[in-house]
Design a protein around this motif. Structure first.
Motif, PDB file in Angstrom:
ATOM      1  N   ASN A  52      62.148 -20.538  58.938  1.00 23.53           N
ATOM      2  CA  ASN A  52      63.619 -20.314  58.811  1.00 23.53           C
ATOM      3  C   ASN A  52      64.359 -21.176  59.880  1.00 23.53           C
ATOM      4  O   ASN A  52      65.500 -21.229  59.865  1.00 23.53           O
ATOM      5  N   SER A  53      63.545 -21.838  60.647  1.00 21.18           N
ATOM      6  CA  SER A  53      64.265 -22.891  61.588  1.00 21.18           C
ATOM      7  C   SER A  53      63.214 -23.534  62.286  1.00 21.18           C
ATOM      8  O   SER A  53      61.849 -23.219  62.043  1.00 21.18           O
ATOM      9  N   ALA A  54      63.627 -24.725  63.067  1.00 16.51           N
ATOM     10  CA  ALA A  54      62.749 -25.479  63.814  1.00 16.51           C
ATOM     11  C   ALA A  54      62.231 -24.839  64.691  1.00 16.51           C
ATOM     12  O   ALA A  54      61.118 -24.927  65.522  1.00 16.51           O
ATOM     13  N   THR A  55      63.115 -24.012  65.352  1.00 14.05           N
ATOM     14  CA  THR A  55      62.967 -23.187  66.626  1.00 14.05           C
ATOM     15  C   THR A  55      61.628 -21.958  66.175  1.00 14.05           C
ATOM     16  O   THR A  55      60.753 -22.123  67.054  1.00 14.05           O
ATOM     17  N   SER A  56      61.815 -21.570  65.066  1.00 15.04           N
ATOM     18  CA  SER A  56      60.662 -20.545  64.832  1.00 15.04           C
ATOM     19  C   SER A  56      59.209 -21.685  64.459  1.00 15.04           C
ATOM     20  O   SER A  56      58.253 -21.226  64.729  1.00 15.04           O
ATOM     21  N   GLU A 156      54.780 -32.800  67.931  1.00 19.88           N
ATOM     22  CA  GLU A 156      55.890 -33.757  67.816  1.00 19.88           C
ATOM     23  C   GLU A 156      57.078 -33.159  67.284  1.00 19.88           C
ATOM     24  O   GLU A 156      57.183 -32.343  66.067  1.00 19.88           O
ATOM     25  N   ASP A 157      58.192 -33.012  68.059  1.00 22.26           N
ATOM     26  CA  ASP A 157      59.267 -32.381  67.887  1.00 22.26           C
ATOM     27  C   ASP A 157      60.231 -33.632  66.925  1.00 22.26           C
ATOM     28  O   ASP A 157      60.789 -34.451  67.520  1.00 22.26           O
ATOM     29  N   ALA A 158      60.136 -33.561  65.392  1.00 21.76           N
ATOM     30  CA  ALA A 158      60.555 -34.602  64.689  1.00 21.76           C
ATOM     31  C   ALA A 158      61.749 -34.082  64.005  1.00 21.76           C
ATOM     32  O   ALA A 158      62.313 -34.369  62.945  1.00 21.76           O
ATOM     33  N   SER A 159      62.560 -33.139  64.586  1.00 19.60           N
ATOM     34  CA  SER A 159      63.938 -32.439  64.034  1.00 19.60           C
ATOM     35  C   SER A 159      64.972 -33.631  63.758  1.00 19.60           C
ATOM     36  O   SER A 159      65.736 -33.444  62.928  1.00 19.60           O
ATOM     37  N   HIS A 160      64.660 -34.806  64.309  1.00 19.63           N
ATOM     38  CA  HIS A 160      65.673 -35.845  64.109  1.00 19.63           C
ATOM     39  C   HIS A 160      65.043 -36.877  63.197  1.00 19.63           C
ATOM     40  O   HIS A 160      65.735 -38.057  63.039  1.00 19.63           O
ATOM     41  N   ALA A 161      63.765 -36.889  62.812  1.00 18.44           N
ATOM     42  CA  ALA A 161      63.149 -37.788  62.602  1.00 18.44           C
ATOM     43  C   ALA A 161      62.406 -38.001  61.300  1.00 18.44           C
ATOM     44  O   ALA A 161      61.817 -38.836  60.867  1.00 18.44           O
ATOM     45  N   PHE A 182      59.874 -30.208  62.011  1.00 16.66           N
ATOM     46  CA  PHE A 182      61.095 -30.625  61.426  1.00 16.66           C
ATOM     47  C   PHE A 182      62.433 -29.573  61.368  1.00 16.66           C
ATOM     48  O   PHE A 182      61.845 -28.192  61.455  1.00 16.66           O
ATOM     49  N   SER A 183      63.395 -30.118  61.449  1.00 19.13           N
ATOM     50  CA  SER A 183      64.770 -29.085  61.370  1.00 19.13           C
ATOM     51  C   SER A 183      65.497 -29.529  60.270  1.00 19.13           C
ATOM     52  O   SER A 183      65.715 -30.573  59.955  1.00 19.13           O
ATOM     53  N   PHE A 184      65.879 -28.522  59.438  1.00 20.64           N
ATOM     54  CA  PHE A 184      66.605 -28.745  58.148  1.00 20.64           C
ATOM     55  C   PHE A 184      68.099 -28.262  58.617  1.00 20.64           C
ATOM     56  O   PHE A 184      68.875 -27.735  57.630  1.00 20.64           O
ATOM     57  N   VAL A 187      73.317 -30.533  60.315  1.00 22.55           N
ATOM     58  CA  VAL A 187      73.824 -31.978  60.923  1.00 22.55           C
ATOM     59  C   VAL A 187      72.387 -32.731  60.942  1.00 22.55           C
ATOM     60  O   VAL A 187      72.600 -34.212  61.228  1.00 22.55           O
ATOM     61  N   LYS A 188      71.397 -32.208  60.639  1.00 23.42           N
ATOM     62  CA  LYS A 188      70.180 -33.117  60.618  1.00 23.42           C
ATOM     63  C   LYS A 188      69.938 -34.160  59.150  1.00 23.42           C
ATOM     64  O   LYS A 188      71.044 -33.903  58.520  1.00 23.42           O
ATOM     65  N   ILE A 189      68.913 -34.664  59.039  1.00 27.19           N
ATOM     66  CA  ILE A 189      68.928 -35.537  58.086  1.00 27.19           C
ATOM     67  C   ILE A 189      68.999 -35.039  56.584  1.00 27.19           C
ATOM     68  O   ILE A 189      69.572 -35.333  55.603  1.00 27.19           O
ATOM     69  N   HIS A 329      74.538 -35.891  73.212  1.00 34.64           N
ATOM     70  CA  HIS A 329      73.148 -35.256  72.937  1.00 34.64           C
ATOM     71  C   HIS A 329      71.814 -35.735  73.940  1.00 34.64           C
ATOM     72  O   HIS A 329      71.564 -36.921  73.891  1.00 34.64           O
ATOM     73  N   TYR A 330      71.639 -35.121  75.198  1.00 37.85           N
ATOM     74  CA  TYR A 330      71.730 -33.732  75.360  1.00 37.85           C
ATOM     75  C   TYR A 330      72.110 -33.432  76.651  1.00 37.85           C
ATOM     76  O   TYR A 330      71.604 -34.413  77.434  1.00 37.85           O
ATOM     77  N   ILE A 331      72.300 -32.472  77.142  1.00 33.88           N
ATOM     78  CA  ILE A 331      72.631 -32.103  78.483  1.00 33.88           C
ATOM     79  C   ILE A 331      70.914 -31.906  78.750  1.00 33.88           C
ATOM     80  O   ILE A 331      70.408 -31.076  78.389  1.00 33.88           O
TER      81      ILE A 331
HETATM   82  C1  LIG Z   1      68.062 -29.101  66.067  1.00 36.19           C
HETATM   83  C2  LIG Z   1      66.846 -29.212  66.677  1.00 36.19           C
HETATM   84  C3  LIG Z   1      65.678 -28.150  67.080  1.00 36.19           C
HETATM   85  C4  LIG Z   1      66.187 -26.780  66.548  1.00 36.19           C
HETATM   86  O1  LIG Z   1      66.264 -26.840  65.289  1.00 36.19           O
HETATM   87  P1  LIG Z   1      66.731 -25.392  64.700  1.00 36.19           P
HETATM   88  O2  LIG Z   1      66.322 -25.665  63.128  1.00 36.19           O
HETATM   89  O3  LIG Z   1      68.202 -25.390  64.726  1.00 36.19           O
HETATM   90  O4  LIG Z   1      65.902 -24.438  65.165  1.00 36.19           O
HETATM   91  C5  LIG Z   1      64.950 -28.449  68.114  1.00 36.19           C
HETATM   92  N1  LIG Z   1      64.851 -29.468  68.631  1.00 36.19           N
HETATM   93  C6  LIG Z   1      65.713 -30.642  68.391  1.00 36.19           C
HETATM   94  C7  LIG Z   1      65.240 -31.992  69.074  1.00 36.19           C
HETATM   95  C8  LIG Z   1      66.511 -30.487  67.353  1.00 36.19           C
HETATM   96  O5  LIG Z   1      67.348 -31.456  67.454  1.00 36.19           O
END
Ligand SMILES: *Cc1c(COP(=O)(O)O)cnc(C)c1O
Length: 387
Positions: A52-56, A156-161, A182-184, A187-189, A329-331
């Motif tokens: 349900n999220s990239a955080t999960s 790998e945190d590929a939320s942007h990639a 990955f994150s969906f 605002v992501k890809i 992006h980001y503090i």
């Molecule tokens: C958006 C993002 C997350 C979290 O993604 P969610 O799907 O909103 O939980 C984690 N890491 C990075 C780098 C992100 O940009």
């Protein structure tokens, strides 16, 4: 206001979601596995788990890798807080590795230096999370080599990639990592409204994440303690969560994934136009690491503050006042009050802190028109060149 990022929803997406609404399954039906197949097909990874999220996904990844109390997780200070919080969820300690001032990603040389020091005091990390900031792939070969040498796991945190490439292989093939996330988020890809995924080539990790995604419950006789009581039977064999993705979200993901190549090429088209139109301004434009193709989630400029009369805040607020929905992006995560409370200090990661003083994310998204982009360029040029 021209937003910095925005989803693109077509009739094909809408039809796919409506079809699910009219079907028998709103959750735990065929769409989630279909979306997972689209992810393995695209990335080349053996297993994909939609959540349900990239955080999960980050939380499950850390748990599957055995991160726990007394362990250390390292990530980049220039990321969304979720890349670090997943370590805290597991009762691990979180620390950071400063960025490379050119790529804005975790610097492999600084990582090696920190590993040498950590080894000397017996404080090596168990998990390291490089973040492909803006979609630019990290130097995964170097990070993978250090993982072998020092014995840590890589997520790998590929939320942007998603859609990006490293050494001509798709991001997410996990050639130099254990798990890719990955994150969906819209605002992501690629979007599923809210949603995320973890991909891996290791069956044990996929099985563990799958179990923990749904309460730690199994219906598999092989995994049960003792005998099944009948057709209704399940057992909880671990402590998991409800991190499942719905069928509605997965349906959106399936049709979005079909347009991934278009999403990425539209972003490259816009980025190339920014490069051409902004190159004479007092700005540092994005640098591309050799042998990589960015997913280009974000287009970040850095102000050359010595060459302009306004401050970063003045430039940012002037852009917003003129309808340009810039963002930052980001503090640096270690400067957040919560992390300060855990003992992190400003000054600890100078390249990240310098980046934060100069960076601005310009609008860039799939449906952005050239007229909108020209407006961004015009307003930015006016602000930076006025005396
Ligand atoms: C958006 C993002 C997350 C979290 O993604 P969610 O799907 O909103 O939980 C984690 N890491 C990075 C780098 C992100 O940009």
């Amino acid at each position: 206001m021209i937003p910095y990022g925005k989803q693109e929803i077509t009739q094909q997406d809408i039809d796919g979601v409506v079809e699910v609404l009219q079907s028998d399954f709103l959750t735990q039906g065929p769409k989630v596995p279909e979306f997972e197949q689209a992810l393995t097909r695209h990335t080349g990874a053996s297993y994909a788990l939609a959540v349900n999220s990239a955080t999960s996904a980050l939380h499950l990844a850390c748990l599957a890798l055995g991160l726990g109390k007394g362990d250390l997780l390292w990530t980049s200070p220039i990321t969304f807080v979720a890349s670090a919080n997943c370590g805290l969820y597991c009762d691990a300690k979180v620390d950071f590795v400063d960025i490379d001032p050119k790529t804005y990603n975790m610097c492999p040389n600084k990582l090696e230096q920190k590993l040498i020091e950590a080894k000397a005091i017996g404080m090596l990390p168990k998990v390291v999370i490089p973040v492909h900031l803006c979609g630019q792939p990290c130097d995964m070969q170097a990070i993978g080599a250090l993982a072998k040498e020092y014995g840590f796991k890589v997520v790998e945190d590929a939320s942007h990639a998603i859609g990006g490439r490293y050494h001509d292989e798709p991001i997410g093939n996990c050639a130099f990592s254990d798990i890719t996330v990955f994150s969906f988020h819209p605002v992501k890809i690629v979007t599923t409204a809210e949603g995320g995924a973890a991909v891996t080539n290791q069956k044990d990790l996929a099985d563990k994440m799958s179990l923990l995604r749904s309460h730690g419950i199994t219906r598999d006789n092989e995994k049960m303690v003792g005998e099944s009581h009948g057709g209704w039977f399940y057992q909880q064999i671990d402590l998991g969560f409800n991190y499942r993705m719905t069928e509605l979200q997965a349906a959106l993901g399936v049709t979005q994934m079909k347009r991934l190549d278009d999403f990425i090429s539209a972003r490259h088209h816009l980025a190339n136009r920014y490069y051409r139109k902004l190159s004479d301004l007092p700005l540092e434009l994005p640098y591309q690491l050799e042998n990589t193709y960015s997913g280009l989630h974000l287009y970040v400029i850095r102000l050359k503050l010595d060459d302009i009369s306004s401050s970063q805040r003045e430039v940012f607020e002037a852009l917003r006042a003129k309808g340009i929905g810039v963002n930052l992006h980001y503090i640096p995560v270690h400067t957040q009050p919560y992390y300060q409370g855990l003992g992190h200090r400003e000054g600890d990661f100078p390249s990240s802190e310098q980046y934060y003083k100069e960076a601005i994310s310009l609008p860039m998204f799939h449906g952005m028109t050239e007229q909108q982009q020209d407006e961004v360029v015009r307003v930015l040029t006016e602000i930076l060149t006025e005396k």
